[in-house]
Design an enzyme around this catalytic site. Structure first.
Site, PDB file in Angstrom:
ATOM      1  N   CYS A 161      10.752 -43.171   7.491  1.00 15.63           N
ATOM      2  CA  CYS A 161      10.767 -42.072   6.524  1.00 15.63           C
ATOM      3  C   CYS A 161      11.008 -42.544   5.093  1.00 15.63           C
ATOM      4  O   CYS A 161      10.649 -41.852   4.138  1.00 15.63           O
ATOM      5  CB  CYS A 161      11.820 -41.044   6.907  1.00 15.63           C
ATOM      6  SG  CYS A 161      11.566 -40.323   8.557  1.00 15.63           S
TER       7      CYS A 161
ATOM      8  N   HIS B  83      12.866 -36.718   0.478  1.00 22.94           N
ATOM      9  CA  HIS B  83      12.243 -36.762   1.794  1.00 22.94           C
ATOM     10  C   HIS B  83      12.513 -35.431   2.479  1.00 22.94           C
ATOM     11  O   HIS B  83      13.651 -34.948   2.506  1.00 22.94           O
ATOM     12  CB  HIS B  83      12.836 -37.919   2.603  1.00 22.94           C
ATOM     13  CG  HIS B  83      12.466 -37.880   4.050  1.00 22.94           C
ATOM     14  ND1 HIS B  83      11.180 -37.690   4.484  1.00 22.94           N
ATOM     15  CD2 HIS B  83      13.235 -37.999   5.166  1.00 22.94           C
ATOM     16  CE1 HIS B  83      11.159 -37.707   5.807  1.00 22.94           C
ATOM     17  NE2 HIS B  83      12.387 -37.888   6.235  1.00 22.94           N
TER      18      HIS B  83
ATOM     19  N   ASN C 212       8.940 -32.560   9.041  1.00 25.63           N
ATOM     20  CA  ASN C 212       9.212 -33.927   8.623  1.00 25.63           C
ATOM     21  C   ASN C 212       7.960 -34.764   8.862  1.00 25.63           C
ATOM     22  O   ASN C 212       7.606 -35.057  10.002  1.00 25.63           O
ATOM     23  CB  ASN C 212      10.393 -34.479   9.420  1.00 25.63           C
ATOM     24  CG  ASN C 212      10.795 -35.883   8.995  1.00 25.63           C
ATOM     25  OD1 ASN C 212      10.061 -36.574   8.315  1.00 25.63           O
ATOM     26  ND2 ASN C 212      11.973 -36.306   9.422  1.00 25.63           N
TER      27      ASN C 212
END
Length: 324
Positions: free
Chosen positions: A114, A251, A281
């Site tokens: 990520c 993020h 996500n």
């Protein structure tokens, strides 16, 4: 004279299939309310059968190039941040290079899960400052739907697929914080914490792709502190404080992490770009997706000071400060 890596174009791509939270109620002991309350996610996009990470990356890259008014053959380098490549090798970046019709330059992938886009941005900035490249496409692209355990309600409802791309170009600056472009960065990792977020497969271990595994609560506790700290480190490197920030572009993992980080930085949510409700996500794609959407909405404007920050498996985390 100071050389800066300036963002001149941004674009994104999302697969056509939209999966609302209610769809998971058919197969899992979960609900729309449960998912929203714990993550802020309302829907996400899943890649179609046969749709690959590189294909999504190519579309996002074309849109970034179009915004910048550049042709593919003007690009010197492509860096793709991904944990879900089409193949073990070659890199997704070389596939994107071919997909764009580029006949020059070079490409490589960065894998920091990520946090991958932050790591890729920092590498692109270094290439430009060193004079190795003048124009670099930085792309985050993921098909996380391919590594989900569809029986694990704590993880499979959180992730989505997509791609975002940013074109960076070398431009002269005055050497001050008023310059456009990347102003500072901070990167970190700690392999001792790998079991908080990992995939239980790989080429040299199981010979299979594996499935994503996550320890949600411990990871949440790590995330807010580490994201706040890295943002402060990047800002302090150039003598700035939180109140100088126009937008946090975080993020997009979990709305509670996003809110917690903003609170610790003393910034209102009105100064945070939030897309997690619509995309879930998307790992390394989430920051460039959010950047593209923020520009599309008219929120991010030229001259704004942005802080991007992310944390992912490794654990790996970091931040970049840039003026749009």
């Amino acid at each position: 004279m100071t050389i800066r890596a300036v963002a001149t174009g941004v674009g994104h791509y999302l697969p056509e299939r939209v999966v609302e939270n209610a769809e998971f109620e058919k197969t899992l002991d979960t609900s729309d309310e449960w998912i929203r309350s714990r993550s802020g996610i309302e829907r996400r996009h899943f890649a179609a059968e046969g749709e690959t990470t590189s294909q999504m990356a190519v579309t996002a890259a074309k849109r970034a190039l179009a915004m910048a008014g550049r042709d593919a053959d003007e690009v010197d380098a492509i860096i793709v941040a991904t944990s879900t490549p089409d193949l073990t090798f070659p890199s997704v970046a070389t596939m994107v290079q071919a997909g764009l019709g580029m006949t020059r330059g070079f490409g490589f992938d960065v894998q920091a899960v990520c946090a991958g886009f932050v790591f890729a941005l920092t590498n692109a900035n270094a290439l430009i400052i060193a004079g190795q490249a003048e124009k670099v496409l930085v792309i985050g692209a993921e098909t996380f739907s391919r590594i989900m355990d569809w029986e694990d309600r704590s993880t499979c409802v959180l992730f989505g697929d997509g791609a975002g791309a940013l074109l960076l170009e070398a431009q002269e600056g005055a050497g001050s914080n008023d310059d456009r472009g990347i102003l500072s960065a901070d990167l970190n990792s700690d392999g001792r914490l790998r079991d908080m977020l990992y995939v239980d497969g790989g080429v040299s271990s199981t010979g299979e792709a594996g499935k994503l595994r996550m320890q949600g609560n411990p990871l949440f506790r790590q995330a807010v502190d580490k994201l706040t700290a890295t943002a402060h480190t990047s800002l302090s490197k150039i003598g700035l404080t939180d109140d100088a920030v126009d937008w946090i572009v975080p993020h997009q993992a979990n709305i509670r992490i996003i809110r917690g980080t903003a609170r610790k930085m003393g910034l209102p949510m009105e100064r945070v770009i939030v897309t997690v409700q619509d995309h879930g996500n998307t790992s390394a794609a989430s920051i460039p997706l959010a950047l593209s959407v923020g520009v599309e909405r008219g929120q991010i404007k030229q001259g704004d000071l942005l802080v991007t920050e992310a944390i992912g498996g490794g654990l790996a985390w970091g931040s970049v400060v840039l003026r749009w």
